[in-house]
Motif scaffolding. Structure first.
Motif, PDB file in Angstrom:
ATOM      1  N   GLN A  95       0.815  -1.207   0.000  1.00 47.50           N
ATOM      2  CA  GLN A  95       0.000   0.000   0.000  1.00 47.50           C
ATOM      3  C   GLN A  95       0.854   1.266   0.000  1.00 47.50           C
ATOM      4  O   GLN A  95       0.467   2.281  -0.568  1.00 47.50           O
ATOM      5  N   GLU A  96       2.011   1.183   0.606  1.00 48.93           N
ATOM      6  CA  GLU A  96       2.935   2.320   0.549  1.00 48.93           C
ATOM      7  C   GLU A  96       3.373   2.588  -0.881  1.00 48.93           C
ATOM      8  O   GLU A  96       3.675   3.725  -1.250  1.00 48.93           O
ATOM      9  N   GLU A  97       3.394   1.537  -1.687  1.00 48.06           N
ATOM     10  CA  GLU A  97       3.794   1.658  -3.092  1.00 48.06           C
ATOM     11  C   GLU A  97       2.607   1.994  -3.996  1.00 48.06           C
ATOM     12  O   GLU A  97       2.754   2.047  -5.220  1.00 48.06           O
ATOM     13  N   GLY A  98       1.429   2.160  -3.392  1.00 49.71           N
ATOM     14  CA  GLY A  98       0.260   2.544  -4.186  1.00 49.71           C
ATOM     15  C   GLY A  98      -0.656   1.414  -4.577  1.00 49.71           C
ATOM     16  O   GLY A  98      -1.586   1.610  -5.380  1.00 49.71           O
ATOM     17  N   GLY A  99      -0.408   0.223  -4.047  1.00 56.69           N
ATOM     18  CA  GLY A  99      -1.252  -0.927  -4.367  1.00 56.69           C
ATOM     19  C   GLY A  99      -2.573  -0.883  -3.627  1.00 56.69           C
ATOM     20  O   GLY A  99      -2.789  -0.058  -2.737  1.00 56.69           O
ATOM     21  N   ILE A 100      -3.486  -1.781  -3.995  1.00 60.06           N
ATOM     22  CA  ILE A 100      -4.788  -1.821  -3.352  1.00 60.06           C
ATOM     23  C   ILE A 100      -4.701  -2.592  -2.043  1.00 60.06           C
ATOM     24  O   ILE A 100      -3.765  -3.371  -1.820  1.00 60.06           O
ATOM     25  N   SER A 101      -5.680  -2.406  -1.178  1.00 64.43           N
ATOM     26  CA  SER A 101      -5.713  -3.102   0.112  1.00 64.43           C
ATOM     27  C   SER A 101      -6.386  -4.464  -0.043  1.00 64.43           C
ATOM     28  O   SER A 101      -7.071  -4.726  -1.045  1.00 64.43           O
ATOM     29  N   GLN A 102      -6.214  -5.305   0.949  1.00 64.97           N
ATOM     30  CA  GLN A 102      -6.866  -6.611   0.925  1.00 64.97           C
ATOM     31  C   GLN A 102      -8.380  -6.439   0.937  1.00 64.97           C
ATOM     32  O   GLN A 102      -9.087  -7.178   0.242  1.00 64.97           O
ATOM     33  N   GLN A 103      -8.878  -5.490   1.707  1.00 63.69           N
ATOM     34  CA  GLN A 103     -10.318  -5.271   1.762  1.00 63.69           C
ATOM     35  C   GLN A 103     -10.872  -4.859   0.414  1.00 63.69           C
ATOM     36  O   GLN A 103     -11.968  -5.266   0.019  1.00 63.69           O
ATOM     37  N   GLN A 104     -10.121  -4.059  -0.332  1.00 64.22           N
ATOM     38  CA  GLN A 104     -10.554  -3.679  -1.677  1.00 64.22           C
ATOM     39  C   GLN A 104     -10.594  -4.901  -2.585  1.00 64.22           C
ATOM     40  O   GLN A 104     -11.523  -5.062  -3.389  1.00 64.22           O
ATOM     41  N   ALA A 105      -9.587  -5.779  -2.457  1.00 64.38           N
ATOM     42  CA  ALA A 105      -9.550  -6.999  -3.271  1.00 64.38           C
ATOM     43  C   ALA A 105     -10.746  -7.888  -2.953  1.00 64.38           C
ATOM     44  O   ALA A 105     -11.349  -8.490  -3.854  1.00 64.38           O
ATOM     45  N   ILE A 106     -11.132  -7.954  -1.689  1.00 62.72           N
ATOM     46  CA  ILE A 106     -12.289  -8.762  -1.286  1.00 62.72           C
ATOM     47  C   ILE A 106     -13.560  -8.215  -1.922  1.00 62.72           C
ATOM     48  O   ILE A 106     -14.399  -8.974  -2.432  1.00 62.72           O
ATOM     49  N   GLY A 107     -13.709  -6.898  -1.905  1.00 66.81           N
ATOM     50  CA  GLY A 107     -14.882  -6.282  -2.524  1.00 66.81           C
ATOM     51  C   GLY A 107     -14.954  -6.552  -4.013  1.00 66.81           C
ATOM     52  O   GLY A 107     -16.032  -6.818  -4.564  1.00 66.81           O
ATOM     53  N   ILE A 108     -13.810  -6.508  -4.676  1.00 68.60           N
ATOM     54  CA  ILE A 108     -13.753  -6.779  -6.119  1.00 68.60           C
ATOM     55  C   ILE A 108     -14.123  -8.235  -6.400  1.00 68.60           C
ATOM     56  O   ILE A 108     -14.915  -8.526  -7.315  1.00 68.60           O
ATOM     57  N   ALA A 109     -13.577  -9.154  -5.618  1.00 70.32           N
ATOM     58  CA  ALA A 109     -13.862 -10.577  -5.804  1.00 70.32           C
ATOM     59  C   ALA A 109     -15.333 -10.881  -5.573  1.00 70.32           C
ATOM     60  O   ALA A 109     -15.942 -11.670  -6.315  1.00 70.32           O
TER      61      ALA A 109
END
Length: 438
Positions: A247-261
């Motif tokens: 996330q420091e590098e600008g990636g998405i969070s795990q919670q965001q990935a869960i919402g997408i899935a």
């Protein structure tokens, strides 16, 4: 089970190649660890034999039973499997495959609050009794006096979801020490042989709930081992560290990935995640693509996996497996051919749902025939672009059911068609392909 047997079983339940490689690599790592332990134990025993007769040294095992002698090795094999155990519903091979689908992950599955609360309220004596029982058991999976009926399988899935939401059994399954205590038409579990005895009738909802509850209690008891707790904590802390860096590098969070899935679960499979177990983690594999794996499951029933780009949130792969497929014979090839164009049109629709509207140089339907039947009822559609890149979409030809999709290449397709490649994995199997360049 060797690598060949595992590979065959995985193809039976339709597990994507990359996942197959991950599973086999995981098992080889585990087996290597056990082999090293066995070697160390052997060296230790040999040393003790040399020392035999010295003052204060006893011959190993001279005053111990086989169970006592090999108890430590059995403990090693029963270390916490990172998220829980999958108990045998069909063949042992199938059970091991589905087990690894669940265990080869770095964190535990998220258990719903009501179930977690129930487990934490278990009496200490019951947890210790279950842990001691599992410590003494040697079989790799449970056995059953008869298969589940189709109705029982269906109700088991429904009750599993209900259990997650707080529908618990009124009683507990009867646990007996040995087979000699079993009475005719009894519903019980034999601790010594890890065997469920079912009566010659349909199991009631209460009895099915008792099985579900018993499995959860065993998992919980196993997780309470001090060594297992340390392993769990270390893995979860490493996940937090990696995700924070991402996330420091600008990636998405795990919670965001869960919402997408969750969104793709509804879009691609039309399935609600209500009552399912969910597991999510930052995937640590050998590729350069950083991704989250988010999976949903109804234990012993179905498994859905979504790989989400940790950089931009794009869906990289979706795949699924159903336990019910383990018991099905492949469809006769002639009948399966009748489904090829139908599933092809649906595969086109899946790509459109993913926002993919490319132009393809070639489209192929690939499948493997064994004894005149389509192995695993699986039809794999390769959509290949001019540059050799593309996609693969899989369907079950029996129900025209979407199974999964991912990136693919012409090189992969050609490898799949290589007779030697097929022979190495499926004895007597033959690759087939149909061109769909309408």
């Amino acid at each position: 089970m060797d690598g060949q047997d595992l590979k065959k079983a995985m193809e039976q339940v339709h597990i994507q190649d990359k996942m197959q490689e991950d599973i086999i690599r995981y098992l080889r790592k585990e087996q290597a660890g056990e082999a090293n332990q066995v070697k160390a134990d052997e060296e230790k025993r040999n040393k003790m034999k040399i020392d035999k007769g010295k003052p204060g040294i006893k011959e190993p095992g001279a005053e111990r039973t086989d169970k006592e002698k090999y108890g430590d090795a059995r403990t090693d094999k029963r270390k916490w499997n990172k998220t829980g155990t999958f108990r045998k519903m069909g063949t042992l091979a199938a059970a091991m495959v589905m087990a690894v689908l669940v265990i080869a992950v770095p964190v535990r599955a998220a258990i719903r609050y009501l179930v977690q609360e129930r487990m934490e309220q278990l009496p200490k004596e019951e947890v210790e009794s279950l842990a001691e029982m599992m410590e003494e058991q040697e079989a790799p999976a449970d056995g059953f006096s008869r298969p589940y009926s189709e109705s029982e399988k269906e109700r088991m899935g429904e009750l599993y979801r209900a259990y997650q939401k707080g529908t618990f059994p009124q009683g507990e399954i009867t646990r007996l020490k040995d087979r000699g205590q079993v009475e005719e038409n009894m519903f019980c579990y034999i601790e010594e042989t890890e065997f469920f005895y079912f009566p010659d009738r349909e199991l009631t909802d209460e009895e099915l709930l008792e099985i579900i509850d018993f499995n959860y209690k065993r998992d919980y008891a196993l997780a309470q081992n001090t060594e297992n707790q340390a392993d769990i904590k270390a893995r979860e802390e490493e996940q937090k560290r990696q995700q924070a860096l991402l996330q420091e590098e600008g990636g998405i969070s795990q919670q965001q990935a869960i919402g997408i899935a969750e969104g793709w679960m509804e879009t691609l499979y039309g399935v609600s995640i209500d009552g399912m177990e969910m597991n999510a983690y930052l995937n640590d594999d050998d590729t350069d693509i950083r991704k989250y794996c988010v999976n949903y499951s109804v234990r012993s029933q179905c498994y859905y996996y979504f790989y989400i780009s940790a950089v931009d949130g794009k869906l990289l792969e979706a795949t699924s497996s159903w336990a019910v497929d383990l018991d099905k014979e492949g469809m006769e090839e002639d009948r399966a051919k009748e489904q090829i164009e139908v599933c092809y049109r649906q595969a086109e629709g899946i790509l459109e749902q993913l926002g993919i509207t490319d132009t393809y140089k070639n489209v192929y339907c690939f499948y493997v025939v064994e004894d005149g039947k389509v192995r695993g009822n699986n039809l794999g559609y390769y959509f290949i672009r001019e540059d050799g890149s593309g996609y693969r979409v899989d369907f079950s030809c029996e129900e025209n059911r979407f199974r999964g999709c991912r990136n693919a290449t012409l090189a992969e397709y050609e490898m799949k068609m290589d007779p030697e490649y097929v022979k190495e994995r499926i004895e007597g199997g033959e690759a087939r392909t149909v061109s769909l360049n309408f």
